[in-house]
Write an enzyme that holds these catalytic residues in place. Sequence first.
Site, mmCIF file in Angstrom:
data_model
loop_
_atom_site.group_PDB
_atom_site.id
_atom_site.type_symbol
_atom_site.label_atom_id
_atom_site.label_comp_id
_atom_site.label_asym_id
_atom_site.label_seq_id
_atom_site.Cartn_x
_atom_site.Cartn_y
_atom_site.Cartn_z
ATOM 1 C CB ILE A 117 5.636 7.620 -59.462
ATOM 2 C CG1 ILE A 117 7.253 7.210 -60.053
ATOM 3 C CG2 ILE A 117 5.167 6.346 -58.884
ATOM 4 C CD1 ILE A 117 8.098 7.326 -58.870
ATOM 5 C CG ASP A 118 8.776 10.010 -63.363
ATOM 6 O OD1 ASP A 118 9.051 9.892 -62.110
ATOM 7 O OD2 ASP A 118 9.566 9.671 -64.316
ATOM 8 N N GLY B 12 11.836 11.838 -61.175
ATOM 9 C CA GLY B 12 11.419 12.604 -61.927
ATOM 10 C C GLY B 12 12.558 12.884 -63.062
ATOM 11 N NE ARG B 13 14.357 8.243 -67.058
ATOM 12 C CZ ARG B 13 15.554 7.947 -67.462
ATOM 13 N NH1 ARG B 13 16.283 8.718 -68.235
ATOM 14 N NH2 ARG B 13 16.123 7.013 -66.538
ATOM 15 N NE ARG C 204 13.610 1.197 -65.885
ATOM 16 C CZ ARG C 204 12.756 1.946 -65.867
ATOM 17 N NH1 ARG C 204 11.904 2.281 -67.271
ATOM 18 N NH2 ARG C 204 12.208 2.545 -64.906
ATOM 19 N N GLY D 25 7.421 4.419 -72.664
ATOM 20 C CA GLY D 25 7.947 3.428 -73.559
ATOM 21 C C GLY D 25 7.406 2.146 -73.511
ATOM 22 C CB THR D 26 5.030 0.549 -71.163
ATOM 23 O OG1 THR D 26 6.206 0.149 -70.251
ATOM 24 C CG2 THR D 26 4.160 -0.839 -71.243
ATOM 25 C CE1 TYR E 232 14.517 2.321 -58.073
ATOM 26 C CE2 TYR E 232 16.721 2.600 -56.804
ATOM 27 C CZ TYR E 232 15.945 2.583 -58.126
ATOM 28 O OH TYR E 232 16.944 2.480 -59.239
ATOM 29 C CG MET E 233 12.290 4.000 -49.433
ATOM 30 S SD MET E 233 12.966 4.721 -47.848
ATOM 31 C CE MET E 233 11.713 4.241 -46.851
HETATM 32 N N1 LIG Z 1 10.194 3.479 -78.491
HETATM 33 C C1 LIG Z 1 9.959 1.954 -77.994
HETATM 34 N N2 LIG Z 1 9.247 1.112 -78.877
HETATM 35 C C2 LIG Z 1 8.931 -0.216 -78.451
HETATM 36 N N3 LIG Z 1 9.224 -0.665 -77.274
HETATM 37 C C3 LIG Z 1 9.813 0.508 -76.367
HETATM 38 C C4 LIG Z 1 10.062 1.682 -76.625
HETATM 39 N N4 LIG Z 1 10.416 2.287 -75.672
HETATM 40 C C5 LIG Z 1 10.463 1.452 -74.758
HETATM 41 N N5 LIG Z 1 9.912 0.125 -75.138
HETATM 42 C C6 LIG Z 1 9.675 -0.916 -74.375
HETATM 43 O O1 LIG Z 1 8.762 -0.699 -73.400
HETATM 44 C C7 LIG Z 1 9.175 -1.268 -71.927
HETATM 45 C C8 LIG Z 1 9.178 -0.207 -70.764
HETATM 46 O O2 LIG Z 1 9.757 0.750 -71.233
HETATM 47 P P1 LIG Z 1 10.679 1.731 -70.327
HETATM 48 O O3 LIG Z 1 11.693 0.933 -69.512
HETATM 49 O O4 LIG Z 1 11.220 3.169 -70.994
HETATM 50 O O5 LIG Z 1 9.548 2.109 -69.254
HETATM 51 P P2 LIG Z 1 8.306 3.201 -69.047
HETATM 52 O O6 LIG Z 1 7.141 2.539 -69.674
HETATM 53 O O7 LIG Z 1 8.643 4.416 -70.031
HETATM 54 O O8 LIG Z 1 8.082 3.393 -67.726
HETATM 55 P P3 LIG Z 1 8.879 4.245 -66.682
HETATM 56 O O9 LIG Z 1 7.639 5.250 -66.341
HETATM 57 O O10 LIG Z 1 8.970 3.326 -65.464
HETATM 58 O O11 LIG Z 1 10.272 4.638 -67.293
HETATM 59 C C9 LIG Z 1 10.519 -1.933 -72.344
HETATM 60 O O12 LIG Z 1 10.468 -3.283 -72.448
HETATM 61 C C10 LIG Z 1 11.124 -1.360 -73.409
HETATM 62 O O13 LIG Z 1 11.962 -2.183 -74.326
HETATM 63 O O1 LIG Z 2 16.100 2.462 -61.357
HETATM 64 P P1 LIG Z 2 15.007 2.192 -62.387
HETATM 65 O O2 LIG Z 2 14.007 1.019 -61.970
HETATM 66 O O3 LIG Z 2 15.363 2.110 -63.804
HETATM 67 O O4 LIG Z 2 13.712 3.471 -62.359
HETATM 68 C C1 LIG Z 2 14.186 4.829 -62.409
HETATM 69 C C2 LIG Z 2 13.244 5.817 -63.199
HETATM 70 O O5 LIG Z 2 11.790 5.023 -63.071
HETATM 71 C C3 LIG Z 2 11.044 6.326 -62.892
HETATM 72 O O6 LIG Z 2 10.387 6.847 -61.562
HETATM 73 C C4 LIG Z 2 9.928 6.219 -63.870
HETATM 74 O O7 LIG Z 2 9.171 5.014 -63.147
HETATM 75 C C5 LIG Z 2 12.083 7.555 -63.171
HETATM 76 O O8 LIG Z 2 11.832 8.740 -62.577
HETATM 77 C C6 LIG Z 2 13.490 7.153 -63.039
HETATM 78 O O9 LIG Z 2 14.233 7.619 -63.625
HETATM 79 MG MG LIG Z 3 10.026 5.816 -69.405
#
Ligand SMILES: Nc1ncnc2c1ncn2[C@@H]1O[C@H](COP(=O)(O)OP(=O)(O)OP(=O)(O)O)[C@@H](O)[C@H]1O
Ligand SMILES: O=P(O)(O)OC[C@H]1O[C@](O)(CO)[C@@H](O)[C@@H]1O
Ligand SMILES: [Mg+2]
Length: 499
Positions: free
Chosen positions: A270-271, A315-316, A215, A242-243, A422-423
């Site tokens: 997974i959410d 499930g955030r 992250r 986010g990604t 995490y499992m």
């Molecule tokens: N609004 C945004 N603009 C640009 N980059 C972002 C933004 N939000 C998140 N990122 C980048 O995307 C990457 C992943 O974001 P995040 O940790 O929120 O996971 P995610 O892609 O939402 O997956 P997950 O479902 O696991 O949360 C990080 O490197 C973060 O810095």
């Molecule tokens: O502890 P970590 O790696 O930040 O991941 C937790 C988050 O990942 C998620 O499963 C999304 O991948 C969310 O439901 C949860 O809040």
């Molecule tokens: Mg996210």
Amino acid sequence: MVPQVVRRLKRIFKCASQVNDISVEVVKPEIDFKDPDWKKHFQEDFDNRFRLPHLTDILDVKPRPTSFSLKSRGPLGDGNGAPMDTWYGYVNDDDRALLKVIKFASPNSAGAECIDPDCSWVEQWVHRAGPRKQIYYEPKEVKAAIVTCGGLCPGLNDVIRQIVFTLEKYGVKNIVGIQFGYRGFCDENLREVPLSHQVVQNINLAGGSLLGVSRGGPSISDIVDSIQAKAIDMLFVLGGNGTHAGANAIHDECCKRKMKVSVVGVPKTIDNDIQLMDKTFGFDTAVEEAQRAINSAYIEAESAYHGIGLVKLMGRSSGFIAMHASLSSGQIDICLIPEVPFKLEGPNGLLQHLEHLIKTKGKAVVCVAEGAGQELLQKSDATDASGNVVLGDIGVHMQQQIKRHFKYIGVPADVKYIDPTYMVRACRANASDAILCTVLGQNAVHGAFAGFSGITTGICNNHYVYLPIPEVVRSPRRVDSNSRMWHRCLTSTGQADFH
Ligand SMILES: Nc1ncnc2c1ncn2[C@@H]1O[C@H](COP(=O)(O)OP(=O)(O)OP(=O)(O)O)[C@@H](O)[C@H]1O
Ligand SMILES: O=P(O)(O)OC[C@H]1O[C@](O)(CO)[C@@H](O)[C@@H]1O
Ligand SMILES: [Mg+2]
């Protein structure tokens, strides 16, 4: 006033610094339903929104016949391929799939999604995914990169593997992995990982990500500087909301710099919280694993005197895992999700319902999503490296409150709390996810070769499609508390309203 649909897509990208919230804002349409042509305007607007960004929007690049064909494969399967005219396996750019397939009679129908008060039928078409007859890259000159970001998810390795296989099928020789998410673009200690058929052959047999995840990370402009320095032509980005917001910002920055780079996302979470898609890969597997935890909680509850099993699942902001695991296990008495507030105390509170279950059944099993009941916990401003709010632990809170309550009323209760967080996401993909990953990985490559960028690939109504990223990341997909699925879950658990 001239009647019209006004839809403005406003894209605000803060490229130079890391931003926490999704950086794409979509303004809701204002529709004048008295306009006899409102449907036509709506559809034009919809088509504009779902039009796939293409290299030719910014560059004068010409297509060439594709090197991808399954008609006459060479022994090496190296994409030196067939006369394409003899193979009808290509997807036409005008092929479409319907995004919405239910005609609701009334806005009061369960789960109704209506555009106008009469719930008129308005076709909403999105673009079909798959290989095109014409491509915009010379395969032998392409450098392709893959990056996996966010949290882990079953199936990441399956997608990486299929992307590599498909790139090689086109004839690409230069394929690399970026290590540990976006961080790998700018950290000198993290080298590119060369990828090939041989390297990825068996990676689907294990969970996790061959490339690592993370992250947070560098700014968008630093990432694009790195893409430029590494001479990457195609970037495949596996991640969640986010990604994808990041991927779209990278795409925009590449456009600004007039770089010929295709940025293609593959939604991973997974959410299951990505808009418009039937499901995301990893979700099915997570549900299956979650069921094991529920089953253990059930056995513990059943074997104890006045046993109460409590399971917290991920499930955030969306309760899909909790809802589906509750439905599939059939062992849950109470399912709690972020979308449906509940109270613990009082006459209609959850604790009273638990008392009733202990009295009548002698046991109870509760499943709570991590984002549920946050209003019952102390708020914190803490965020993770990506800017996601760090949630309070609803599982531990409920465990304490249930114990305290039964002690107070003088009824013995044996509370067993399981947190399999995490499992459920560290395991390898199950069969249905493995197929989904395979298709999405292949389609991501077809999309890049077709010259699209700033797109993602998913499944809508069982058809595989491409969608522009802003349309899927404008907000997390959430369980509709008036949907048939949530009602089915309530029917199955038999739980009360805890208001
Ligand atoms: N609004 C945004 N603009 C640009 N980059 C972002 C933004 N939000 C998140 N990122 C980048 O995307 C990457 C992943 O974001 P995040 O940790 O929120 O996971 P995610 O892609 O939402 O997956 P997950 O479902 O696991 O949360 C990080 O490197 C973060 O810095
Ligand atoms: O502890 P970590 O790696 O930040 O991941 C937790 C988050 O990942 C998620 O499963 C999304 O991948 C969310 O439901 C949860 O809040
Ligand atoms: Mg996210």
